[in-house]
Design a protein around this motif. Structure first.
Motif, short mmCIF file in Angstrom:
data_model
loop_
_atom_site.label_atom_id
_atom_site.label_comp_id
_atom_site.label_asym_id
_atom_site.label_seq_id
_atom_site.Cartn_x
_atom_site.Cartn_y
_atom_site.Cartn_z
N LYS A 55 0.85 -1.18 0.00
CA LYS A 55 0.00 0.00 0.00
C LYS A 55 0.89 1.24 0.00
N ILE A 56 0.35 2.34 -0.48
CA ILE A 56 1.17 3.55 -0.58
C ILE A 56 0.53 4.71 0.17
N TYR A 57 1.37 5.61 0.60
CA TYR A 57 0.94 6.88 1.18
C TYR A 57 0.44 7.78 0.07
N ASN A 58 -0.79 8.22 0.18
CA ASN A 58 -1.34 9.20 -0.76
C ASN A 58 -2.66 9.69 -0.21
N THR A 59 -2.76 10.99 0.00
CA THR A 59 -4.01 11.53 0.52
C THR A 59 -4.20 12.94 -0.03
N VAL A 60 -5.22 13.58 0.44
CA VAL A 60 -5.51 14.96 0.05
C VAL A 60 -5.48 15.80 1.32
N ARG A 61 -4.61 16.73 1.35
CA ARG A 61 -4.48 17.68 2.46
C ARG A 61 -3.45 18.72 2.07
N GLU A 62 -2.41 18.23 1.43
CA GLU A 62 -1.34 19.07 0.92
C GLU A 62 -0.81 18.39 -0.33
N LEU A 63 -0.17 19.14 -1.18
CA LEU A 63 0.27 18.60 -2.47
C LEU A 63 1.69 19.05 -2.77
N SER A 64 2.50 18.12 -3.21
CA SER A 64 3.90 18.37 -3.55
C SER A 64 4.03 19.44 -4.63
N ASN A 65 5.06 20.26 -4.49
CA ASN A 65 5.36 21.24 -5.55
C ASN A 65 5.92 20.57 -6.80
N SER A 66 6.19 19.27 -6.72
CA SER A 66 6.66 18.55 -7.90
C SER A 66 5.52 18.09 -8.80
N ALA A 67 4.28 18.32 -8.39
CA ALA A 67 3.15 17.94 -9.22
C ALA A 67 3.23 18.66 -10.56
N TYR A 68 3.06 17.92 -11.63
CA TYR A 68 3.10 18.53 -12.96
C TYR A 68 2.04 19.62 -13.11
N GLU A 69 0.94 19.48 -12.37
CA GLU A 69 -0.19 20.39 -12.54
C GLU A 69 -0.16 21.58 -11.58
N THR A 70 0.96 21.82 -10.91
CA THR A 70 1.00 22.87 -9.89
C THR A 70 0.48 24.20 -10.42
N PHE A 71 0.96 24.66 -11.56
CA PHE A 71 0.57 25.99 -12.02
C PHE A 71 -0.80 26.02 -12.68
N PRO A 72 -1.22 25.00 -13.40
CA PRO A 72 -2.64 24.98 -13.78
C PRO A 72 -3.58 25.03 -12.58
N LEU A 73 -3.22 24.33 -11.50
CA LEU A 73 -4.06 24.38 -10.30
C LEU A 73 -4.04 25.77 -9.68
N ARG A 74 -2.89 26.43 -9.70
CA ARG A 74 -2.81 27.79 -9.19
C ARG A 74 -3.70 28.74 -9.99
N SER A 75 -3.85 28.45 -11.28
CA SER A 75 -4.68 29.32 -12.12
C SER A 75 -6.15 29.27 -11.73
N LEU A 76 -6.53 28.27 -10.91
CA LEU A 76 -7.92 28.13 -10.48
C LEU A 76 -8.21 28.94 -9.22
N GLY A 77 -7.32 29.82 -8.85
CA GLY A 77 -7.53 30.64 -7.65
C GLY A 77 -7.44 29.80 -6.39
N HIS A 78 -8.47 29.90 -5.54
CA HIS A 78 -8.45 29.17 -4.28
C HIS A 78 -9.27 27.89 -4.34
N GLU A 79 -9.59 27.45 -5.54
CA GLU A 79 -10.39 26.22 -5.64
C GLU A 79 -9.64 25.03 -5.07
N VAL A 80 -8.38 24.88 -5.43
CA VAL A 80 -7.60 23.72 -5.01
C VAL A 80 -6.61 24.05 -3.90
N TYR A 81 -5.99 25.22 -3.97
CA TYR A 81 -5.02 25.63 -2.94
C TYR A 81 -5.65 26.64 -2.00
N SER A 82 -5.39 26.45 -0.72
CA SER A 82 -5.96 27.33 0.28
C SER A 82 -5.26 28.69 0.28
N PRO A 83 -6.00 29.77 0.54
CA PRO A 83 -5.33 31.07 0.69
C PRO A 83 -4.48 31.08 1.96
N GLY A 84 -3.45 31.89 1.94
CA GLY A 84 -2.58 31.95 3.11
C GLY A 84 -1.55 33.04 2.99
#
Length: 994
Positions: free
Chosen positions: A678-707
């Motif tokens: 079994k592998i570690y994988n959840t939703v709470r925080e996401l690695s900056n190595s994700a290929y989709e980091t900047f597309p997700l950032r383009s969605l505003g606060h939908e995926v990444y929390s403001p801070g």
């Protein structure tokens, strides 16, 4: 998102000045970034002299570079030069004077040095402040030698700013705008391989390319193709930006339908399967990336297809972009998802995979008989007003079977009291319940209650796992003043022995409780009240409920006070005995309602337990929680490997897709040797190595929390601000960002799990806390168990009862996920020494919910753990190796035993000391007795054995304690003999008929 290694890139400026070559490269991690920073200019000095001058056109995206220090290092000696003076430092360029200590040669200018503060896993880079330098040096710069810029280097490819973070100068931007005086905004086209990263600057690349109203690209048949439109308002803010599409046609008249195109930023499918339409507004002088998704048909002819994408905004002229996509002859069966660097997996964000509410084993389809709904081990009866009339469970006290004898949770129907100022209740006229949906996995119903002053509408549903959701609307017919609206939950005393929540740690329910809302500090909106084999968790919500952040981040996104229940602080909960019931009075206090006002008194219920306990799974699945050689693991007796993140085959947190080939090889070897992985994988925080980091950032606060930003240097340099820095792994420089809560990222997560099952062969998930809801968990369990896959899920949580987590109990917080778990591992900060048995039972063991668990903190307490069938986990805790206990299980033969816990009234084995408790594991003609002491000092006890119930002839019985390393010595006892029990310890004793 990881760029390929940049060797040399040349940009030519087109702003009227002479062309200048700028070379970009990487340093291959050849210097220490935690002192020197991640960026440097490589310069050469060719002549002799005491002062060298370097003018560096660095085009920096960071603000106020003049406030940051600059270090110059002699490449020959690798020594920092002390005589340095900076002049005319700005974002576009800077001039540095320095002493060339080795004469002609190479020198390095580090222009973003920082030092690291904070914990190693939560670092915060502090950029060194600009220093005044030696005011006596240099005496003159008139004869300074000109140093030549050779190239600009990032420490590695991941840290490189090239090409999308190399800023255009103010003059270049102004000149470009000047060329298009009629436009309110500019639209740039960009390939998917260059994600738009900056919001506050145009990249120099766009100046070089110029503003074009065309985009061309090449796609394969069946590909999830993507491209970008960069929106840049130059005259005013833009509101309600949209993109519409024409069909694309080739010369032969073949088409790609306009329906094949969509804009990720404005339209999609939400995490709950509902359509999502977002309004995109763009402030003046800000850059907004719009990601366009294109579903290229598999059966289309090759060739070039042309059409348009039209950008519009309220109050501004539309902009039409000519689109040309050349379709090659390659056919992609999987949409190209095996090349995520091409952003082919962005389509996953709109996935509806496993949204259908299909029944998942061990659950059974709902059976509806008039207003009685039967589900696994439970019955739910609906009252005429739509609220619960009775809730029953059929689990045995041992929790290993389902019986025919019901246990009532309620003493009377659940009901609302709506009280007028004269303290009289409003009398409602109620219609019959109407079912609106009847499926194997879910049933829905409605009911309406009316009066002269107030109406009540109930919409409710129950699902196969025992989750019940109520939407209750009170609608004012006329202006009305109310003394109170309260919901009464009348628990049966036999089904309310324990409690957890509302500021109470798990354990025996207090005789009385008076609780008030405090959402700013406490993640509390309900409680679990119950017994081992019957209970109910309830949660009070309204129509504005948003899942808060958890695990250290609650205070940054807490609960919203329900307008109805909270009532500006007037609401609360009182729990205590009233008549024959233990009453939970959920009150909201006095208020005025104007005609037409609607208040939502929503609430959810979870009927516990969820299923019988599978004790055989506990004995046979022995977890090894560490990446290691498979033969080494197998030799320990472990049968299931948990692969954490920050390991060679799962390096990046919550993004297990980069080293998937290595993971597959490891899992194949494990399977060949009889082990599961079994592998570690959840939703709470996401690695900056994700290929989709900047597309997700383009969605505003939908995926990444403001801070407030901050954290590891990469985050500050490439994300800028408006994020929450999360877990960081120094060894691999993996930095995570906190997710915002419920979002389309959960759709991606489900698709990702499906891909990992089918392409990598994972046997399940290890969850380290959970930031998604039960709907996502249900979807995940569905894909993990497809086609006979085991789909094993275990959940770890540190004790959430603290300030940062909002003083919630881990078991209470995650109970909605329990129906889909196989094991709990409630670990850090759970005190196995000082807490009482009722705390163990409710907060840690999982037994009242149909689960079993393991211990973590300081290795747990082996003797107390055995009372609940728990050990610690291999090889996590030093000095707490479970292998000796595993061997004792095997020697006894735990498979097939029946667990009868100390909590079972007719347990055949008890002790004469209430502080020393006994759980037995019974089989034919033998039993294993687990004894554990909570006595304040060493003591002696006698066993009270009901031999007939135990099924053993006392005349033929032997009572022995097998030798178990670090647990107990070998010893033989008689039935009447006193057994010495050391404080905080116990025994495992085998009673056997010979």
């Amino acid at each position: 998102m990881k760029p390929s290694l940049v060797l040399i890139f040349i940009l030519f400026l087109i702003t009227g000045v002479s062309a200048q070559q700028i070379k970009y490269g990487t340093g291959n991690d050849s210097w220490n970034p935690d002192s020197l920073g991640n960026h440097r200019a490589v310069i050469t000095v060719s002549g002799a002299g005491n002062v060298a001058k370097a003018t560096i056109e660095w085009r920096r995206r960071d603000t106020h570079p003049e406030l940051k220090d600059i270090w110059v290092v002699d490449a020959k000696t690798n020594s920092r030069i002390t005589n340095v003076k900076a002049a005319n430092i700005n974002r576009e360029q800077g001039t540095i004077y320095f002493e060339p200590t080795s004469g002609p040669g190479t020198y390095y200018v580090y222009y973003m040095p920082y030092q690291v503060e904070g914990r190693s896993n939560y670092p915060n880079a502090q950029y060194r402040k600009a220093q005044a330098g030696n005011n006596q040096w240099p005496k003159s710069t008139a004869n300074a030698i000109t140093a030549k810029l050779v190239r600009i280097e990032a420490i590695n490819a991941m840290s490189s700013f090239y090409p999308m973070e190399v800023i255009a100068t103010a003059a270049e931007t102004k000149n470009l705008i000047k060329q298009h005086p009629q436009k309110d905004y500019l639209v740039f086209t960009e390939d998917r391989t260059n994600p738009i990263k900056m919001q506050n600057d145009l990249p120099q690349l766009w100046i070089t390319k110029g503003l074009k109203n065309t985009f061309s690209g090449t796609a394969s048949k069946g590909e999830n193709y993507t491209y970008q439109l960069g929106i840049y308002p130059v005259k005013k803010d833009l509101n309600d930006v949209k993109v519409t599409f024409s069909a694309l046609k080739n010369k032969a008249g073949k088409t790609i339908s306009s329906k094949a195109f969509s804009c990720l930023n404005t339209d999609g499918i939400n995490w709950d399967g509902s359509p999502l339409h977002k309004t995109v507004n763009v402030a003046k002088n800000k850059v907004q990336a719009l990601w366009i998704l294109a579903d290229i048909p598999k059966d289309i002819a090759t060739g070039t297809y042309t059409g348009t994408a039209t950008v519009s905004a309220k109050g501004s002229a539309s902009t039409t972009i000519q689109i040309a996509i050349t379709v090659n002859n390659t056919v992609l069966a999987d949409g190209g998802i095996n090349e995520p660097q091409k952003q082919t997996r962005l389509k996953w964000l709109n996935s509806t995979m496993a949204e259908k509410n299909e029944v998942i084993a061990p659950y059974i389809p709902l059976v509806i008989n008039e207003k009685i709904i039967s589900l696994l081990g439970r019955k739910f009866t609906i009252n005429q007003d739509g609220l619960p009339a009775q809730i029953q469970t059929f689990f045995t006290p041992e929790m290993t079977e389902i019986s025919a004898t019901p246990k009532n949770i309620l003493t009377e129907p659940v009901h609302f009291h709506v009280t007028k100022p004269d303290n009289k209740d409003i009398k409602f006229k109620t219609t019959e319940v109407t079912f609106t949906d009847k499926q194997p996995g879910i049933a829905k119903w409605t009911s309406k209650s009316t009066s002269d002053s107030l109406n009540m509408e109930v919409n409710a549903s129950i699902e196969f796992d025992g989750f019940v959701s109520y939407t209750v609307k009170f609608i004012a017919v006329n202006n009305i003043k109310l003394n109170n609206i309260s919901l009464h939950l009348p628990f049966s005393p036999s089904a309310s022995k324990y409690m957890m929540g509302l500021g109470q740690k798990g354990g025996y329910r207090p005789d009385s409780l008076n609780w008030k809302w405090d959402v700013a500090n406490k993640n509390q909106d309900g409680a679990w009240i119950g017994d081992v084999n019957a209970g109910l968790q309830y949660s009070l919500r309204d129509n504005h409920y948003v899942r808060p952040l958890n695990t250290n981040f609650y205070l940054q996104k807490p609960l919203l006070l329900p307008t109805s229940w909270g009532n500006e602080g007037k609401g609360g909960i009182k729990i205590g005995k009233k008549g024959q019931a233990i009453l939970a009075d959920n009150y909201s206090g006095e208020r005025l309602m104007k005609k037409g006002d609607t208040l939502y008194y929503n609430f959810t219920l979870l009927i516990t337990p969820f299923h019988p306990i599978n004790t055989d799974f506990q004995w046979s699945n022995r977890f090894y929680h560490k990446y290691n050689n498979i033969d080494t693991i197998k030799a320990t007796g472990a049968t299931l490997i948990n692969i954490h993140h920050a390991t060679p085959i799962n390096p990046f947190i919550n993004y297990p897709f980069i080293a998937h080939k290595e993971m597959r090889t490891y899992i194949d070897e494990a399977h060949s040797k009889g082990l599961k992985v079994k592998i570690y994988n959840t939703v709470r925080e996401l690695s900056n190595s994700a290929y989709e980091t900047f597309p997700l950032r383009s969605l505003g606060h939908e995926v990444y929390s403001p801070g407030k930003g901050g954290g590891y240097s990469w985050l500050q340099e490439h994300l800028g601000d408006d994020y929450i820095a999360a877990w960081y792994v120094p060894e691999i420089k993996d930095a995570a960002v906190v997710n915002s809560g419920m979002s389309r990222w959960h759709n991606y997560y489900v698709e990702g799990m499906n891909w990992l099952v089918n392409n990598v062969g994972i046997d399940g998930l290890y969850l380290d806390d959970v930031a998604f809801d039960r709907t996502t968990m249900k979807r995940v369990k569905s894909v993990l168990t497809q086609n006979g896959h085991p789909g094993i899920i275990d959940l770890h949580s540190a004790n959430q009862y603290n300030k940062s987590d909002g003083f919630n109990n881990s078991a209470n917080l995650y109970m909605e996920h329990f129906p889909y778990l196989n094991r709990l591992w409630f670990g850090e900060y759970f005190d196995y020494e000082k807490n009482t048995p009722d705390f163990f039972l409710t907060e840690s063991s999982g037994i009242p919910f149909g689960l079993m668990g393991e211990m973590l903190q300081d290795g747990g307490n082996a003797w107390r753990g055995m009372v609940y069938g728990m050990t610690n986990r291999m090889p996590w805790s030093d000095g707490a190796d479970p292998r000796a206990i595993w061997k004792a299980w095997d020697d006894f033969g735990m498979q097939g035993t029946k667990m009868i816990g100390y909590w079972v009234e007719n347990n055949p084995v008890k002790t004469n000391n209430p502080d020393v408790i006994a759980t037995i594991y019974k089989k034919d003609k033998s039993a294993l007795i687990a004894l554990a002491s909570w006595a304040k000092e060493d003591t002696k006890i006698k066993l009270n054995i009901d031999w007939k119930a135990l099924g053993i002839d006392p005349a033929k019985a032997t009572i022995t304690a097998p030798a178990i390393k670090n647990f107990q010595p070998a010893k033989t006892f008689s039935a009447t003999e006193e057994i010495p029990v050391t404080k905080n310890k116990g025994w495992m004793i085998v009673v056997k008929e010979n």
